[in-house]
Design a protein around this motif. Structure first.
Motif, short mmCIF file in Angstrom:
data_model
loop_
_atom_site.label_atom_id
_atom_site.label_comp_id
_atom_site.label_asym_id
_atom_site.label_seq_id
_atom_site.Cartn_x
_atom_site.Cartn_y
_atom_site.Cartn_z
N MET A 149 0.87 -1.36 -0.13
CA MET A 149 -0.10 0.08 -0.19
C MET A 149 0.87 1.14 0.06
O MET A 149 2.02 1.29 0.69
N LYS A 150 0.47 2.36 -0.56
CA LYS A 150 1.25 3.69 -0.72
C LYS A 150 1.18 4.11 0.59
O LYS A 150 0.27 3.89 1.36
N ASN A 151 2.02 5.05 0.73
CA ASN A 151 2.31 5.58 1.95
C ASN A 151 1.53 6.87 2.45
O ASN A 151 1.30 7.50 3.39
N GLY A 152 0.63 7.36 1.24
CA GLY A 152 -0.30 8.43 1.49
C GLY A 152 -1.68 8.23 2.19
O GLY A 152 -1.90 7.16 2.88
N LYS A 153 -2.68 8.83 1.71
CA LYS A 153 -3.94 8.59 2.52
C LYS A 153 -4.76 7.50 1.75
O LYS A 153 -4.39 7.35 0.69
N ILE A 154 -5.84 7.21 2.55
CA ILE A 154 -6.60 6.08 2.04
C ILE A 154 -8.02 6.69 1.74
O ILE A 154 -8.66 7.21 2.56
N CYS A 155 -8.54 6.52 0.57
CA CYS A 155 -9.67 6.86 -0.04
C CYS A 155 -10.82 5.49 -0.08
O CYS A 155 -10.31 4.65 -0.57
N ASN B 42 -3.76 12.75 -7.24
CA ASN B 42 -3.05 12.60 -6.47
C ASN B 42 -2.70 11.17 -6.18
O ASN B 42 -3.23 10.38 -5.77
N PRO B 43 -1.56 10.64 -6.90
CA PRO B 43 -1.08 9.43 -6.88
C PRO B 43 -0.59 8.69 -5.69
O PRO B 43 -0.69 7.48 -5.49
N SER B 44 -0.60 9.62 -4.68
CA SER B 44 -0.30 8.79 -3.23
C SER B 44 -1.39 8.72 -2.42
O SER B 44 -1.17 7.74 -1.41
N ILE B 45 -2.65 8.63 -3.05
CA ILE B 45 -3.53 8.24 -2.52
C ILE B 45 -4.22 6.83 -2.89
O ILE B 45 -4.31 6.57 -4.08
N THR B 46 -4.66 5.86 -1.94
CA THR B 46 -5.05 4.59 -2.23
C THR B 46 -6.45 4.43 -2.30
O THR B 46 -6.90 4.95 -1.28
N CYS B 47 -6.98 4.16 -3.19
CA CYS B 47 -8.40 4.11 -3.21
C CYS B 47 -8.84 2.66 -3.31
O CYS B 47 -8.65 1.75 -4.02
N ILE B 48 -9.70 2.18 -2.22
CA ILE B 48 -10.09 1.03 -1.73
C ILE B 48 -11.47 1.16 -2.11
O ILE B 48 -12.30 2.20 -1.55
N THR B 49 -12.18 0.15 -2.60
CA THR B 49 -13.56 0.21 -2.98
C THR B 49 -14.49 -1.14 -2.36
O THR B 49 -13.93 -2.14 -2.03
#
Length: 128
Positions: A1-7, A28-35
């Protein structure tokens, strides 16, 4: 997982999930999107995975099995998530939906955009 924020995006429309995820990545490529594909799946994930603490939750209103409004109420019952912004992400432009979801604890209301450029502009507001 990326070190950024999680959406965390809760939406039963797979196309909307893909578009949202791609646009978010371009913003913002540092945000991980989980669905999650429905509210029940989302609530189960949020209640059973205690280490899953997204920074933002985007929630569709019109879903089978459990509506977005019901899901919002369930999310707001989870103590560790009380401060996490829940943004309603819906095709509905009904004032009633906007007012009801605010009353239930939604932080904001984002109408689904027909234009990818417009969606990108809206998401940049949250994630820049």
């Amino acid at each position: 997982m990326k070190n950024g924020k999680i959406c965390f995006l809760i939406d039963d429309d797979i196309d909307d999930q893909e578009i949202f995820t791609l646009v978010l990545e371009s913003v913002n490529p540092s945000i991980t999107c989980i669905t999650a594909s429905d509210s029940i799946e989302a609530v189960q994930k949020l209640t059973t995975e205690e280490t899953f603490n997204p920074d933002y939750i985007f929630l569709d209103l019109n879903m089978p099995r459990m509506s977005g409004k019901e899901c919002l109420q369930e999310i707001k019952k989870i103590d560790r998530l009380k401060e996490i912004p829940v943004i309603i992400y819906s095709t509905s432009s009904e004032q009633k939906d906007m007012l009801e979801t605010r009353a239930l604890g939604a932080s904001d209301y984002l109408e689904k955009q027909s234009s990818i450029v417009e969606l990108k502009n809206r998401l940049a507001h949250y994630f820049k």
